[in-house]
Design an enzyme around this catalytic site. Structure first.
Site, PDB file in Angstrom:
ATOM      1  N   ARG A   1       0.850  -1.189   0.000  1.00  0.00           N
ATOM      2  CA  ARG A   1       0.000   0.000   0.000  1.00  0.00           C
ATOM      3  C   ARG A   1       0.892   1.249   0.000  1.00  0.00           C
ATOM      4  O   ARG A   1       1.508   1.573   1.010  1.00  0.00           O
ATOM      5  CB  ARG A   1      -0.934   0.020   1.212  1.00  0.00           C
ATOM      6  CG  ARG A   1      -1.779   1.311   1.257  1.00  0.00           C
ATOM      7  CD  ARG A   1      -2.994   1.217   2.148  1.00  0.00           C
ATOM      8  NE  ARG A   1      -2.691   1.056   3.555  1.00  0.00           N
ATOM      9  CZ  ARG A   1      -3.612   1.157   4.527  1.00  0.00           C
ATOM     10  NH1 ARG A   1      -4.882   1.405   4.227  1.00  0.00           N
ATOM     11  NH2 ARG A   1      -3.267   0.973   5.786  1.00  0.00           N
TER      12      ARG A   1
ATOM     13  N   ASP B   1      -3.958   3.585  14.053  1.00  0.00           N
ATOM     14  CA  ASP B   1      -3.090   4.065  12.993  1.00  0.00           C
ATOM     15  C   ASP B   1      -3.595   5.429  12.551  1.00  0.00           C
ATOM     16  O   ASP B   1      -4.452   6.030  13.209  1.00  0.00           O
ATOM     17  CB  ASP B   1      -3.000   3.072  11.834  1.00  0.00           C
ATOM     18  CG  ASP B   1      -4.332   2.826  11.145  1.00  0.00           C
ATOM     19  OD1 ASP B   1      -5.313   3.576  11.401  1.00  0.00           O
ATOM     20  OD2 ASP B   1      -4.414   1.887  10.331  1.00  0.00           O
TER      21      ASP B   1
END
Length: 568
Positions: free
Chosen positions: A199, A483
């Protein structure tokens, strides 16, 4: 001391690579450790802390590849970012998101994406995490089918993290990676490894340590370009391919840009067209109205869609931040996937993917098991099982977890639905009918805004920001893996509550003064809990950043933008 690399472009081969670079440029005049005295003729400038092995990743040919990516596609990326600003202005003025009339023929068309690529047919459990050396080994050994190697939400994009992450991926593919702790524990790769899916960063974030023609290169192009340049052939040699997760897209035009990048990169490096596969995270509310179109733009390179639930909630708040109480969400931990508007989003994603022959991948189980509290574990694991059962039952082909201990649970749930089949794409969910109103029915979430919810947002965001500014992008807080996506919800909710005159369940309004009081009280609690380990300077920086992104008059688009500027 920071090193400096000045490069002029013109054709070279890279001895580290599997085949000759077919590009038309050669890198020359490489200098290290010098000051910039004359930038007039300099094409590429790299600044950053040097470390062993970085020259393998930042080879002349690899940097030339990045420079060409920027020159060919950087301006289009900038144009698309300007379109985001224009769409936000329209929403602030009262516009309503809906399915696009100009692409109705795509939604009505009879087309399908490419069949699953090697290593991506069975995705019943995927683990996510940063690309540090220990996580790379543990994730690949975890028993998950896929590892999302994350350069976005789960890392702080320091130059060290960005380049060492690329080095770790190359070493993993060469099976030369290992890791040892000071107390003597050692980690090495086993035999049955997860498929790597990288990613890259979202389109919004620049890489300030790399400039081409005086302009910073998009972090997305750096992350994609370095991995593709070094690892595409390595992956082909291993019988798989270079696969990607694409984050935070807001339109099919942004997917089209990625597809054009894929086509060019494969041609430039002599990789067959269609080798790249990409799964798009539907984690913005505008993208929820363009799922078909996004799959269509990437159809030769598509590996499906993912329900990025945390960023999706953040996007709903962000896009409708100035629209009043109709778009105010209650405490973030009370908004589950069973809320009608979230259920509509997830079922529409499954229906759209399966109608096009694509995988539908479920959202994150962020729980981090506790080794000290069996009751906390039992309660949380029951919720994880319930969530994964819901996903498998409504048609998802797999789902995410944040911790290796959750891999068996997720796999067990999906095994129970899939059996020996690799997926359930054939289940087209023709019964699902979702219109724009259902996706925007935010009030259907119900719930309240409470003092406990406010304090949770403040404390979690402060702890996360302190860690992020210290170089750590994925942090266990209150037994959850926080996160950047979850931190974005926390701070954006506080901003939304303050700016929309929200009242707590006990009758008190959420004001700047109340938030400032809670901030000070939560920092005091953290200090008391950590004692001598409390980092006063780190939390002072986190406090200043949190106040900026949660209380300023103007909404900051991404908290990582001002956070990144605070880093060297």
């Amino acid at each position: 001391m920071a090193s400096l690399l000045l490069i002029q472009t013109a054709p070279a081969d890279d001895p580290h690579e599997h085949h000759r670079d077919p590009g038309r440029r050669r890198l020359a005049n490489e200098q290290r450790g010098s000051a910039v005295t004359n930038q007039q003729d300099v094409d590429v400038t790299i600044t950053g802390e040097s470390a062993p092995g970085f020259d393998r990743i930042l080879s002349p040919a690899a940097v030339a590849f990045l420079a060409e990516l920027h020159r060919r596609f950087g301006a289009r990326r900038d144009e698309l970012m300007a379109l985001r600003v224009a769409r936000q202005a329209a929403l602030d003025a009262g516009a309503v998101l809906d399915f696009l009339p100009e692409t109705a023929q795509v939604r009505a068309g009879d087309w399908r994406v490419a069949p699953p690529a090697p290593g991506l047919a069975d995705r019943r459990v995927e683990i996510t995490g940063p690309t540090d050396r220990k996580m790379t080994i543990n994730a690949l050994n975890s028993g998950a089918k896929v590892w999302l190697a994350d350069f976005e939400d789960a890392i702080t994009p320091t130059w060290e993290n960005v380049i060492s992450g690329q080095l770790n991926l190359a070493d993993a593919l060469d099976r030369t990676i290992d890791f040892s702790t000071p107390d003597g524990r050692s980690y090495a790769l086993g035999d049955d490894l997860a498929t790597i899916v990288v990613r890259p960063r979202g389109w919004h974030l620049d890489e300030k340590h790399l400039r081409v023609d005086g302009q910073p290169v998009a972090g997305a192009l750096v992350d994609f370009g370095l991995y593709f340049f070094h690892c595409a052939q390595r992956q082909r040699d291993a019988g798989r391919g270079p696969y990607f997760y694409l984050p935070k897209l807001e339109s099919h035009r942004e997917a089209r840009l990625w597809n054009d990048i894929f086509v060019w990169a494969q041609r430039e490096r002599g990789i067959p067209q269609g080798t790249i596969r990409a799964t798009v995270l539907i984690e913005t509310i505008p993208a929820a109205f363009e799922m078909d179109e996004i799959l269509y733009e990437l159809r030769e390179h598509s590996a499906g869609l993912n329900a990025g639930r945390w960023d999706y909630l953040f996007s709903i708040i962000k896009k409708h931040r100035n629209r009043g109480s109709d778009f105010v969400l209650p405490d973030r931990n009370s908004v589950t996937m069973t809320a009608p508007f979230m259920q509509a989003y997830s079922e529409l994603l499954v229906r759209t993917c399966h109608a096009r022959g694509a995988h539908a991948i479920g959202g994150m189980a962020a729980f981090i098991p506790s080794r000290r509290d069996a009751q906390v574990n039992a309660t949380a694991l029951a919720k994880v099982r319930e969530d994964k059962t819901r996903e498998a039952t409504i048609g998802f082909d797999g789902s995410w977890v944040a911790h290796p201990d959750l891999v068996p649970l997720c796999r067990e749930v999906f095994d129970g639905v899939l059996g020996d089949a690799p997926h359930q794409i054939g289940r087209t969910r023709d019964d699902v009918k979702v219109d724009g109103a259902a996706l925007l029915d935010i009030r259907s979430a119900g719930g309240q805004v409470t003092e406990a919810g406010l304090r949770n947002n403040v404390s979690a965001a402060l702890q996360y920001l302190a860690a992020w500014l210290g170089g750590l992008g994925a942090v266990a807080i209150f037994n959850l893996m926080e996160d950047a996506a979850t931190a974005e919800i926390a701070r954006s909710q506080v901003w939304q509550w303050v700016h929309n005159d929200v009242v707590l369940a006990d009758g008190r309004p959420v004001t700047r003064d109340l938030v400032a009081q809670v901030v000070d009280e939560e920092i005091a609690k953290i200090s008391a809990d950590r004692g001598p380990a409390f980092d006063a300077d780190g939390y002072a920086a986190a406090r200043a950043l949190f106040v900026e992104v949660s209380l300023a008059d103007d909404f900051v688009e991404f908290l990582t933008l001002p956070a990144y500027e605070r880093m060297s």
